[in-house]
Write a protein that holds these residues in place. Sequence first.
Motif, mmCIF file in Angstrom:
data_model
loop_
_atom_site.group_PDB
_atom_site.id
_atom_site.type_symbol
_atom_site.label_atom_id
_atom_site.label_comp_id
_atom_site.label_asym_id
_atom_site.label_seq_id
_atom_site.Cartn_x
_atom_site.Cartn_y
_atom_site.Cartn_z
ATOM 1 N N GLY A 1 -4.327 3.915 -8.421
ATOM 2 C CA GLY A 1 -5.385 2.957 -8.737
ATOM 3 C C GLY A 1 -4.896 1.798 -9.576
ATOM 4 O O GLY A 1 -5.240 0.640 -9.320
ATOM 5 N N THR A 2 -4.083 2.102 -10.580
ATOM 6 C CA THR A 2 -3.536 1.055 -11.441
ATOM 7 C C THR A 2 -2.635 0.114 -10.653
ATOM 8 O O THR A 2 -2.758 -1.115 -10.750
ATOM 9 C CB THR A 2 -2.754 1.682 -12.618
ATOM 10 N N LEU A 3 -1.720 0.677 -9.870
ATOM 11 C CA LEU A 3 -0.805 -0.146 -9.087
ATOM 12 C C LEU A 3 -1.540 -0.974 -8.031
ATOM 13 O O LEU A 3 -1.236 -2.154 -7.828
ATOM 14 C CB LEU A 3 0.247 0.736 -8.413
ATOM 15 N N PHE A 4 -2.504 -0.366 -7.368
ATOM 16 C CA PHE A 4 -3.274 -1.066 -6.345
ATOM 17 C C PHE A 4 -4.052 -2.226 -6.948
ATOM 18 O O PHE A 4 -4.115 -3.320 -6.382
ATOM 19 C CB PHE A 4 -4.227 -0.091 -5.639
ATOM 20 N N TYR A 5 -4.625 -2.003 -8.125
ATOM 21 C CA TYR A 5 -5.367 -3.057 -8.813
ATOM 22 C C TYR A 5 -4.451 -4.250 -9.118
ATOM 23 O O TYR A 5 -4.796 -5.397 -8.833
ATOM 24 C CB TYR A 5 -5.989 -2.530 -10.103
ATOM 25 N N GLY B 1 2.608 6.755 -6.677
ATOM 26 C CA GLY B 1 1.586 7.682 -7.162
ATOM 27 C C GLY B 1 1.992 9.126 -6.918
ATOM 28 O O GLY B 1 1.862 9.986 -7.796
ATOM 29 N N PHE B 2 2.513 9.398 -5.734
ATOM 30 C CA PHE B 2 2.962 10.755 -5.432
ATOM 31 C C PHE B 2 4.206 11.130 -6.225
ATOM 32 O O PHE B 2 4.356 12.289 -6.624
ATOM 33 C CB PHE B 2 3.215 10.931 -3.941
ATOM 34 N N LEU B 3 5.083 10.193 -6.462
ATOM 35 C CA LEU B 3 6.277 10.482 -7.258
ATOM 36 C C LEU B 3 5.880 10.931 -8.666
ATOM 37 O O LEU B 3 6.409 11.910 -9.194
ATOM 38 C CB LEU B 3 7.187 9.248 -7.326
ATOM 39 N N ALA B 4 4.945 10.221 -9.264
ATOM 40 C CA ALA B 4 4.472 10.610 -10.600
ATOM 41 C C ALA B 4 3.784 11.965 -10.556
ATOM 42 O O ALA B 4 4.026 12.832 -11.408
ATOM 43 C CB ALA B 4 3.514 9.548 -11.143
ATOM 44 N N SER B 5 2.954 12.184 -9.558
ATOM 45 C CA SER B 5 2.199 13.439 -9.513
ATOM 46 C C SER B 5 3.051 14.637 -9.138
ATOM 47 O O SER B 5 2.769 15.751 -9.561
ATOM 48 C CB SER B 5 1.007 13.314 -8.555
ATOM 49 N N ILE B 6 4.119 14.430 -8.369
ATOM 50 C CA ILE B 6 4.953 15.563 -7.970
ATOM 51 C C ILE B 6 5.691 16.156 -9.171
ATOM 52 O O ILE B 6 5.830 17.368 -9.287
ATOM 53 C CB ILE B 6 5.931 15.167 -6.832
ATOM 54 N N VAL B 7 6.115 15.288 -10.076
ATOM 55 C CA VAL B 7 6.811 15.761 -11.273
ATOM 56 C C VAL B 7 5.851 16.521 -12.185
ATOM 57 O O VAL B 7 6.126 17.649 -12.610
ATOM 58 C CB VAL B 7 7.455 14.570 -12.032
ATOM 59 N N LEU C 1 0.828 -1.204 0.000
ATOM 60 C CA LEU C 1 0.000 0.000 0.000
ATOM 61 C C LEU C 1 0.862 1.253 0.000
ATOM 62 O O LEU C 1 0.651 2.168 -0.807
ATOM 63 C CB LEU C 1 -0.936 0.009 1.219
ATOM 64 N N ASN C 2 1.863 1.294 0.865
ATOM 65 C CA ASN C 2 2.747 2.459 0.938
ATOM 66 C C ASN C 2 3.575 2.633 -0.326
ATOM 67 O O ASN C 2 3.813 3.754 -0.763
ATOM 68 C CB ASN C 2 3.638 2.381 2.175
ATOM 69 N N LYS C 3 3.987 1.530 -0.932
ATOM 70 C CA LYS C 3 4.724 1.605 -2.200
ATOM 71 C C LYS C 3 3.847 2.233 -3.272
ATOM 72 O O LYS C 3 4.283 3.124 -4.006
ATOM 73 C CB LYS C 3 5.160 0.200 -2.644
ATOM 74 N N ASN C 4 2.597 1.794 -3.342
ATOM 75 C CA ASN C 4 1.672 2.344 -4.342
ATOM 76 C C ASN C 4 1.402 3.823 -4.102
ATOM 77 O O ASN C 4 1.353 4.615 -5.048
ATOM 78 C CB ASN C 4 0.357 1.558 -4.335
ATOM 79 N N ILE C 5 1.232 4.210 -2.846
ATOM 80 C CA ILE C 5 1.020 5.618 -2.520
ATOM 81 C C ILE C 5 2.232 6.444 -2.920
ATOM 82 O O ILE C 5 2.105 7.496 -3.566
ATOM 83 C CB ILE C 5 0.711 5.794 -1.015
ATOM 84 N N LEU C 6 3.422 5.987 -2.557
ATOM 85 C CA LEU C 6 4.634 6.755 -2.866
ATOM 86 C C LEU C 6 4.901 6.849 -4.369
ATOM 87 O O LEU C 6 5.308 7.900 -4.866
ATOM 88 C CB LEU C 6 5.835 6.157 -2.141
#
Length: 150
Positions: free
Chosen positions: A58-62, A18-24, A11-16
């Motif tokens: 969402g993609t990673l979590f799925y 997701g944030f890595l992609a969105s921060i850029v 879960l934490n990997k997926n969150i991080l």
Amino acid sequence: MKQQYKEYLKLNKNILLGFLASIVVSAIVAQMFSSQQSYVNATITLGVDYLVYFSTFGTLFYFDNKKKYVLKTGEVDKASLRRDLIKVISSLGIGEVVYTICRWSLQYYLLTNSYQAYAASLISQSVSTVIYMVTVNLSVKFMRLYKDGP
């Protein structure tokens, strides 16, 4: 390692990620809209942030969980899926409220204090992400999403 801890790590990997992609992407968008009013820049950047984050998460979590809810018969365990989705959405929702308030207000504050748009976006998202991670992990633990046994 206990399965429960592996689930937290996924879960934490997926969150991080997701944030890595969105921060850029958010930093680029913030700079593109740097000529706009501070509140417009913060709002547009937050919208793009959500779009990129939820698409990636969402993609990673799925992919990490798609086999978890399939029974030996090949059917989907709808009761377990529904129960866990409610817990995940509730945990993320609580975190998102905190994140939105922190991210938007901090970015607006930094923009009104003459920070470059990309820097304001990076700083506000980084600080808000740490707060989000703590909030989501506490919510997941409180809701017992990854409990041992029935």
